[in-house]
Design a protein around this motif. Structure first.
Motif, PDB file in Angstrom:
ATOM      1  N   GLN A 105       0.760  -1.305   0.039  1.00 17.14           N
ATOM      2  CA  GLN A 105       0.024   0.100  -0.002  1.00 17.14           C
ATOM      3  C   GLN A 105       0.866   1.372  -0.052  1.00 17.14           C
ATOM      4  OE1 GLN A 105      -3.473   0.048  -0.312  1.00 17.14           O
ATOM      5  NE2 GLN A 105      -2.954   2.163  -0.596  1.00 17.14           N
ATOM      6  N   SER A 106       1.839   1.325   0.785  1.00 20.01           N
ATOM      7  CA  SER A 106       2.676   2.483   0.756  1.00 20.01           C
ATOM      8  C   SER A 106       3.500   2.726  -0.620  1.00 20.01           C
ATOM      9  CB  SER A 106       3.816   2.242   1.902  1.00 20.01           C
ATOM     10  OG  SER A 106       4.861   1.152   1.541  1.00 20.01           O
ATOM     11  N   PHE A 107       3.847   1.706  -1.234  1.00 19.89           N
ATOM     12  CA  PHE A 107       4.240   1.740  -2.714  1.00 19.89           C
ATOM     13  C   PHE A 107       3.184   2.265  -3.410  1.00 19.89           C
ATOM     14  CE2 PHE A 107       6.827   1.147  -6.198  1.00 19.89           C
ATOM     15  CZ  PHE A 107       6.190   0.462  -7.308  1.00 19.89           C
ATOM     16  N   LEU A 108       1.953   1.792  -3.382  1.00 19.72           N
ATOM     17  CA  LEU A 108       0.925   2.465  -4.352  1.00 19.72           C
ATOM     18  C   LEU A 108       0.511   3.713  -3.952  1.00 19.72           C
ATOM     19  CD1 LEU A 108      -1.550  -0.613  -4.195  1.00 19.72           C
ATOM     20  CD2 LEU A 108       0.184  -0.102  -5.903  1.00 19.72           C
ATOM     21  N   ASN A 109       0.972   4.355  -2.883  1.00 19.33           N
ATOM     22  CA  ASN A 109       0.534   5.673  -2.438  1.00 19.33           C
ATOM     23  C   ASN A 109       1.763   6.658  -2.798  1.00 19.33           C
ATOM     24  OD1 ASN A 109      -1.798   5.230  -1.084  1.00 19.33           O
ATOM     25  ND2 ASN A 109      -0.962   4.906   0.708  1.00 19.33           N
ATOM     26  N   VAL A 110       2.717   6.061  -3.596  1.00 24.98           N
ATOM     27  CA  VAL A 110       3.962   6.923  -4.033  1.00 24.98           C
ATOM     28  C   VAL A 110       3.439   7.862  -5.110  1.00 24.98           C
ATOM     29  CG1 VAL A 110       6.083   6.858  -5.449  1.00 24.98           C
ATOM     30  CG2 VAL A 110       5.754   5.291  -3.443  1.00 24.98           C
ATOM     31  N   ARG A 111       2.362   7.292  -5.916  1.00 27.27           N
ATOM     32  CA  ARG A 111       1.650   8.381  -6.741  1.00 27.27           C
ATOM     33  C   ARG A 111       1.066   9.440  -6.494  1.00 27.27           C
ATOM     34  NH1 ARG A 111       1.412   3.343  -8.816  1.00 27.27           N
ATOM     35  NH2 ARG A 111       2.330   2.759 -10.901  1.00 27.27           N
ATOM     36  N   ASN A 112       0.474   9.143  -5.247  1.00 24.31           N
ATOM     37  CA  ASN A 112      -0.126  10.414  -4.515  1.00 24.31           C
ATOM     38  C   ASN A 112       0.608  11.412  -3.946  1.00 24.31           C
ATOM     39  OD1 ASN A 112      -2.725   9.042  -5.043  1.00 24.31           O
ATOM     40  ND2 ASN A 112      -2.559   7.908  -3.260  1.00 24.31           N
ATOM     41  N   TRP A 113       1.778  10.694  -3.416  1.00 26.88           N
ATOM     42  CA  TRP A 113       3.030  11.666  -2.912  1.00 26.88           C
ATOM     43  C   TRP A 113       3.522  12.661  -3.889  1.00 26.88           C
ATOM     44  CZ3 TRP A 113       2.757  12.918   2.099  1.00 26.88           C
ATOM     45  CH2 TRP A 113       2.150  11.953   3.050  1.00 26.88           C
ATOM     46  N   MET A 114       3.610  11.761  -5.190  1.00 27.08           N
ATOM     47  CA  MET A 114       4.131  12.540  -6.435  1.00 27.08           C
ATOM     48  C   MET A 114       3.475  13.566  -6.635  1.00 27.08           C
ATOM     49  SD  MET A 114       7.356  11.535  -7.257  1.00 27.08           S
ATOM     50  CE  MET A 114       7.336  12.218  -8.955  1.00 27.08           C
ATOM     51  N   SER A 115       1.966  13.470  -6.835  1.00 30.11           N
ATOM     52  CA  SER A 115       1.095  14.646  -7.006  1.00 30.11           C
ATOM     53  C   SER A 115       1.229  15.726  -6.107  1.00 30.11           C
ATOM     54  CB  SER A 115      -0.402  13.992  -7.056  1.00 30.11           C
ATOM     55  OG  SER A 115      -0.485  13.002  -7.952  1.00 30.11           O
ATOM     56  N   GLN A 116       1.234  15.419  -4.597  1.00 27.55           N
ATOM     57  CA  GLN A 116       1.443  16.293  -3.663  1.00 27.55           C
ATOM     58  C   GLN A 116       2.539  17.058  -3.847  1.00 27.55           C
ATOM     59  OE1 GLN A 116      -0.600  17.117  -0.948  1.00 27.55           O
ATOM     60  NE2 GLN A 116      -2.155  15.707  -1.242  1.00 27.55           N
ATOM     61  N   LEU A 117       3.810  16.509  -4.457  1.00 30.41           N
ATOM     62  CA  LEU A 117       5.144  17.283  -4.647  1.00 30.41           C
ATOM     63  C   LEU A 117       4.850  18.327  -5.710  1.00 30.41           C
ATOM     64  CD1 LEU A 117       7.747  14.761  -4.194  1.00 30.41           C
ATOM     65  CD2 LEU A 117       7.651  16.736  -2.935  1.00 30.41           C
ATOM     66  N   GLN A 118       4.390  17.716  -6.848  1.00 32.25           N
ATOM     67  CA  GLN A 118       4.141  18.687  -7.961  1.00 32.25           C
ATOM     68  C   GLN A 118       3.281  19.933  -7.800  1.00 32.25           C
ATOM     69  OE1 GLN A 118       2.826  16.077 -10.911  1.00 32.25           O
ATOM     70  NE2 GLN A 118       4.967  15.026 -11.187  1.00 32.25           N
ATOM     71  N   ALA A 119       2.483  19.796  -6.793  1.00 35.08           N
ATOM     72  CA  ALA A 119       1.351  20.868  -6.234  1.00 35.08           C
ATOM     73  C   ALA A 119       1.942  21.747  -5.360  1.00 35.08           C
ATOM     74  CB  ALA A 119       0.055  20.341  -5.850  1.00 35.08           C
ATOM     75  N   ASN A 120       2.891  21.187  -4.487  1.00 37.49           N
ATOM     76  CA  ASN A 120       3.527  22.121  -3.405  1.00 37.49           C
ATOM     77  C   ASN A 120       4.959  22.420  -3.378  1.00 37.49           C
ATOM     78  OD1 ASN A 120       0.795  22.135  -1.403  1.00 37.49           O
ATOM     79  ND2 ASN A 120       0.889  20.132  -2.090  1.00 37.49           N
ATOM     80  N   ALA A 121       5.654  21.689  -4.302  1.00 38.28           N
ATOM     81  CA  ALA A 121       6.971  21.873  -4.074  1.00 38.28           C
ATOM     82  C   ALA A 121       7.302  23.325  -4.908  1.00 38.28           C
ATOM     83  CB  ALA A 121       7.885  20.953  -4.795  1.00 38.28           C
ATOM     84  N   TYR A 122       8.842  23.733  -4.686  1.00 31.50           N
ATOM     85  CA  TYR A 122       8.980  24.999  -5.147  1.00 31.50           C
ATOM     86  C   TYR A 122       9.025  25.221  -6.440  1.00 31.50           C
ATOM     87  CZ  TYR A 122      13.744  23.486  -6.406  1.00 31.50           C
ATOM     88  OH  TYR A 122      14.711  22.691  -6.996  1.00 31.50           O
ATOM     89  N   CYS A 123       8.911  24.168  -7.254  1.00 28.45           N
ATOM     90  CA  CYS A 123       9.067  24.099  -8.718  1.00 28.45           C
ATOM     91  C   CYS A 123       8.386  22.713  -9.321  1.00 28.45           C
ATOM     92  CB  CYS A 123      10.401  24.375  -9.422  1.00 28.45           C
ATOM     93  SG  CYS A 123      11.446  22.847  -9.460  1.00 28.45           S
ATOM     94  N   GLU A 124       7.994  22.867 -10.688  1.00 29.63           N
ATOM     95  CA  GLU A 124       7.222  21.581 -11.059  1.00 29.63           C
ATOM     96  C   GLU A 124       8.018  20.290 -11.183  1.00 29.63           C
ATOM     97  OE1 GLU A 124       4.094  23.975 -11.600  1.00 29.63           O
ATOM     98  OE2 GLU A 124       4.217  21.816 -12.034  1.00 29.63           O
ATOM     99  N   ASN A 125       9.383  20.375 -11.257  1.00 27.51           N
ATOM    100  CA  ASN A 125      10.183  19.092 -11.320  1.00 27.51           C
ATOM    101  C   ASN A 125      11.226  19.220 -10.463  1.00 27.51           C
ATOM    102  OD1 ASN A 125      11.416  21.196 -12.684  1.00 27.51           O
ATOM    103  ND2 ASN A 125      12.535  19.847 -14.281  1.00 27.51           N
ATOM    104  N   PRO A 126      10.777  19.233  -9.112  1.00 24.86           N
ATOM    105  CA  PRO A 126      12.144  19.090  -8.066  1.00 24.86           C
ATOM    106  C   PRO A 126      12.677  17.981  -8.174  1.00 24.86           C
ATOM    107  CG  PRO A 126      10.102  18.500  -6.842  1.00 24.86           C
ATOM    108  CD  PRO A 126       9.496  18.965  -8.468  1.00 24.86           C
ATOM    109  N   ASP A 127      14.157  18.096  -7.378  1.00 20.29           N
ATOM    110  CA  ASP A 127      14.924  16.715  -7.165  1.00 20.29           C
ATOM    111  C   ASP A 127      14.339  15.836  -6.113  1.00 20.29           C
ATOM    112  OD1 ASP A 127      17.390  19.189  -7.712  1.00 20.29           O
ATOM    113  OD2 ASP A 127      16.962  17.797  -9.124  1.00 20.29           O
ATOM    114  N   ILE A 128      14.009  14.712  -6.698  1.00 20.95           N
ATOM    115  CA  ILE A 128      13.498  13.675  -5.829  1.00 20.95           C
ATOM    116  C   ILE A 128      14.484  12.340  -6.105  1.00 20.95           C
ATOM    117  CG2 ILE A 128      11.409  12.444  -5.272  1.00 20.95           C
ATOM    118  CD1 ILE A 128       9.890  14.590  -7.019  1.00 20.95           C
TER     119      ILE A 128
END
Lengths: 218, 609
Positions: A105-128
């Motif tokens: 389940q935590s692996f499936l939620n990686v996509r959700n966290w990526m969406s959160q990152l693209q919405a809230n990080a300092y730029c569209e493609n941060p270093d991850i």
């Protein structure tokens, strides 16, 4: 640790589901110790570490060494702290996106966290850097390495399988993220400067010292 | 900015932990700001070295950085594309990856941008233009919290950090002003200079210093630049004047966000009452899913024989609001809900026994993938103090598996009759070991669903002739049973503490004839007082001795759903079963009294089952 004798302040942020091992991972990286007990993080926390970063020249020779002060933010994975933790995404220069290799389940939620990152990080493609933690629990493993590597390649980010218990790949993954940030840092500054080709051409002219370039002073 | 986080929404203990982290971050940021100031000061010194050379008028051709004289043929110098100054070969820095070069000041400017994180804030400003440039989320949170605290007048405001940041900001702006005069920068620097000019207008002391800088720099420009350079400078000035007008509009826009903070503070009170209503509406939602929840509850998996672990919770009774509060805190050492996959998604469910309906169910949220979950949730019941002694609290832990499959993980049952609500120790949370599902419950306490108060009278006609009365009584049954349903109390109420209750009466005669009556519905009352009369005509005392009167209390459901049976009581010959409790025998005696005393009212209190 409280002195200002460093060249760079770099802020990293660890995110992922609750219980994947974000706090123990950062504790292993900063203090090189392992705490097997699970104490859920309340809201937000951070640890600090001073590292030395060696710049690599184009020919591979060792360049100048810089002192880097890392501020490693640790977030709570629980839903009720989500609004608080996403506010801190904006301040981070790089992200450690973590999941639990023993939890599909935590692996499936990686996509959700990526969406959160693209919405809230300092730029569209941060270093991850994608991190699959608890690699030492081989008998309880649920996530296939091929699956995780494919997901990382899809997003174009590095992938590491780590273990906070054994320390496997912990330093390596953070160093990879730091290297990505330092390279991006130089690229961003070069863009705002004058284009290199113009100065390069001018440099060529100076070397030639052609008489035709002579100009009248007035 | 759209999602402004409110620390007040967290519990006090959590808020303290978060605030401690924010104060630590504040320390880190202050050290960083000090370092940034030092870097910018160092850069300014490098620029001043170049400025000194312009004062020496007799040397027209010299390096702008080290003041060495440039030759006519050899070492004529070159113009740096970054700053348009002529520098000697010693003052050039070649970039590593390319053959381009910059003068020492431009190179140092690049390094300062990297080391101060300016690259990061520029990138972030493109995506979040309205956010403060160098402001961190922690600082913003801390400021908003301190602002709220100052409104509450608990924590005093901290002006020193603000004044320090203002003092620190001014030298930076002055340095940037000098930087702008020296170089042809992008439009972004124009905004910076305009901002500097705006601040310059508001600070008279800094105006003198700025004017000195301008006077010091003007001679160099007149000497060093060609006619084309002068024209470009004029164009830059025109551009800056045009830019100042939008900046004034920006100032007005900046003033607008200051007004919303006070409405936000005013809105602090309303969010509490919606939260309160949410608790009750959640209960109503439970009611609307009676059948579904009942099915899921009955289909719970009890096969897990391995029950381990403990649960920590506190019980508190609020006398003012008649509210029983169970604060579920944490569990530890739970068993796995799915042993093979070593999965556990625990949640806690509570009932106030003997009420096992879905309306009496309360449960927490599901915590994913943990054997030691932290819930920190409060579950509430509306209970009268008198009814507490007859109730038992059941706290059970369940695992939520895939496809809504539920696995029982253990439970705790506490009789509330022996619970000391007055003692202060009861307020604190305690650890209870989880136990397996008990097969038989203790039946020492009689299960009751409330009490029903009625008044009954048997009406018989009184005639002048004894013989004629006997004959008429045999021929015509003109007796009458009057039953007044007064009210009820301690009924199993809904989650919101109310009922839409009514009473049904059914009199079964010896020949199996049934006389049915019904009372009106009283809406939204926990202790209804119907005061409604049931009249059964055409009965005699001899018939009543062999009849059974059954009274049932119902909760009317809404829109076609089945009414909910709250409790029932029986009076009559069949009610006198052997082995009956004292309350049954008492009501039997009262019923006998009604039959043996015609034309007299008899008050009875019936126990509902």
């Amino acid at each position: 640790m409280t002195d200002g004798d460093y060249d760079y302040l770099i802020k990293l942020l660890a995110l992922g589901d609750s219980g994947v091992g974000k706090t123990t991972f950062l504790y292993r990286y900063t203090d090189n110790k392992f705490n097997p007990k699970f104490i859920t993080t309340v809201g937000i926390d951070f640890r600090e570490k001073r590292v030395v970063y060696d710049t690599q020249g184009a020919d591979g020779s060792s360049g100048k060494a810089f002192k880097v002060h890392l501020q490693l933010w640790d977030t709570a994975g629980q839903e009720r702290f989500r609004s608080l933790t996403t506010a801190f995404f904006r301040d981070a220069m790089g992200f450690l996106l973590m999941f639990d290799l023993t939890s599909q389940q935590s692996f499936l939620n990686v996509r959700n966290w990526m969406s959160q990152l693209q919405a809230n990080a300092y730029c569209e493609n941060p270093d991850i850097v994608l991190i699959g933690n608890k690699a030492d629990l081989l008998d309880q493993r649920e996530v296939n390495e091929r699956q995780a590597r494919e997901l990382a390649e899809k997003y174009g980010i590095p992938y590491f399988e780590t273990s906070a218990a054994t320390g496997q790949n912990v330093e390596k993954s953070v160093e990879t993220l730091l290297d990505l940030i330092m390279k991006r840092m130089e690229k961003c500054v070069e863009k705002t400067q004058v284009p290199d080709t113009v100065n390069g051409v001018n440099s060529g002219k100076v070397d030639g010292e052609k008489p035709a370039e002579k100009k009248c002073a007035c | 900015m759209a999602h402004e986080v409110d620390l007040e929404s967290f519990k006090e203990l959590e808020r303290d932990i978060i605030l401690r982290v924010l104060y630590r971050d504040q320390t880190v940021q202050s050290i960083e700001e000090e370092r940034v100031r030092n870097l910018k000061t160092h850069l300014q010194h490098l620029r001043w070295k170049g400025a000194k050379s312009s004062s020496q008028e007799y040397k027209e051709k010299c390096c702008a950085r080290c003041q060495q004289t440039l030759g006519l043929l050899l070492n004529r110098g070159a113009v740096c594309q970054g700053c348009s100054h002529r520098v000697c070969s010693e003052c050039r820095v070649f970039l590593r990856k390319t053959h381009a070069w910059k003068c020492t000041v431009c190179f140092e400017d690049r390094n300062v941008k990297i080391k101060t994180g300016e690259w990061f804030f520029e990138e972030r400003a493109r995506k979040f233009p309205t956010a403060g440039r160098r402001e961190t989320a922690g600082a913003r949170l801390l400021q908003s919290y301190q602002r709220q605290s100052s409104k509450i007048s608990v924590v005093p405001p901290t002006p020193p950090p603000l004044s320090e940041s203002q003092c620190g900001g001014s030298p930076n702006r002055l340095q940037e002003l000098g930087h702008f005069r020296g170089f042809n920068k992008s439009v972004e620097n124009l905004f910076l200079s305009v901002t500097t000019q705006m601040r310059k207008l508001s600070k008279s002391q800094n105006d003198m210093t700025s004017e000195k800088h301008l006077l010091a720099m003007d001679p160099r420009q007149c000497m060093g630049h060609t006619e084309r350079r002068s024209q470009s400078d004029t164009a830059v000035n025109v551009t800056s004047r045009k830019t100042s007008t939008p900046d004034i509009l920006k100032a007005f826009h900046q003033e607008d966000p200051r007004h919303p903070p006070s409405p936000v503070l005013k809105q602090d009170t309303p969010p509490s009452s919606p939260t309160h209503s949410t608790v009750f509406s959640g209960g109503l939602r439970h009611g609307s899913l009676i059948s579904v929840n009942s099915t899921c509850t009955e289909m719970g998996n009890f096969d897990n024989a391995n029950v381990t672990g403990e649960i920590e919770f506190a019980i508190h009774y609020c006398v003012n609001s008649h509210s029983l509060e169970i604060c579920i805190k944490t569990c530890k050492n739970l068993a796995y809900g799915e042993d093979k996959r070593r999965k556990c998604n625990p949640y806690v469910k509570t009932y106030l026994l003997p009420d096992r309906s879905s309306q009496g169910k309360r449960k927490t949220r599901v915590q994913k993938n943990t054997l030691d979950p932290t819930f920190e949730e409060t579950l509430k019941y509306q209970v009268d103090p008198a009814q507490l002694a007859t109730r038992r609290l059941q706290v059970s832990v369940w695992h939520l598996g895939t496809l809504a499959r539920r696995v029982f993980l253990g439970e705790v049952i506490l009789p509330l009759a022996t619970w000391d609500f007055e003692g202060s120790a009861a307020q604190n949370a305690r650890w209870y070991p989880l136990r397996a599902k008990a097969e038989k419950y203790e039946e020492n306490i009689p299960q009751t669903n409330g009490e029903l108060a009625v008044r009954a009278k048997l009406v018989l006609p009184v005639g002048p002739r004894m013989l004629q009365e006997a004959q008429e009584d045999q021929l015509a049954l003109n007796g009458q049973l009057c039953l007044v349903v007064l009210g009820a109390k301690n009924l199993p109420v809904r989650s919101d503490g109310t009922l839409n209750s009514f009473v049904k009466g059914c009199l079964t005669l010896p020949d199996q004839q049934k006389l049915r009556v019904k009372s009106p519905v009283l809406k939204k009352q926990a202790c209804p007082q119907w005061k409604h009369s049931f009249v059964f005509n055409g009965v005699s005392s001899s018939q009543l001795r062999q009849s059974t009167l059954e009274l049932t209390v119902w909760d009317q459901a809404m829109f076609g759903m089945n009414d909910r049976l709250l409790g029932e009581a029986k009076l009559g010959s069949k009610g006198g079963a052997p082995g009956c409790t004292d309350s049954c025998s008492q009501s039997k005696l009262q019923w006998q009294k009604v039959l043996s005393s015609p034309n007299l009212w008899t008050d009875m209190t019936l126990i509902l089952h």
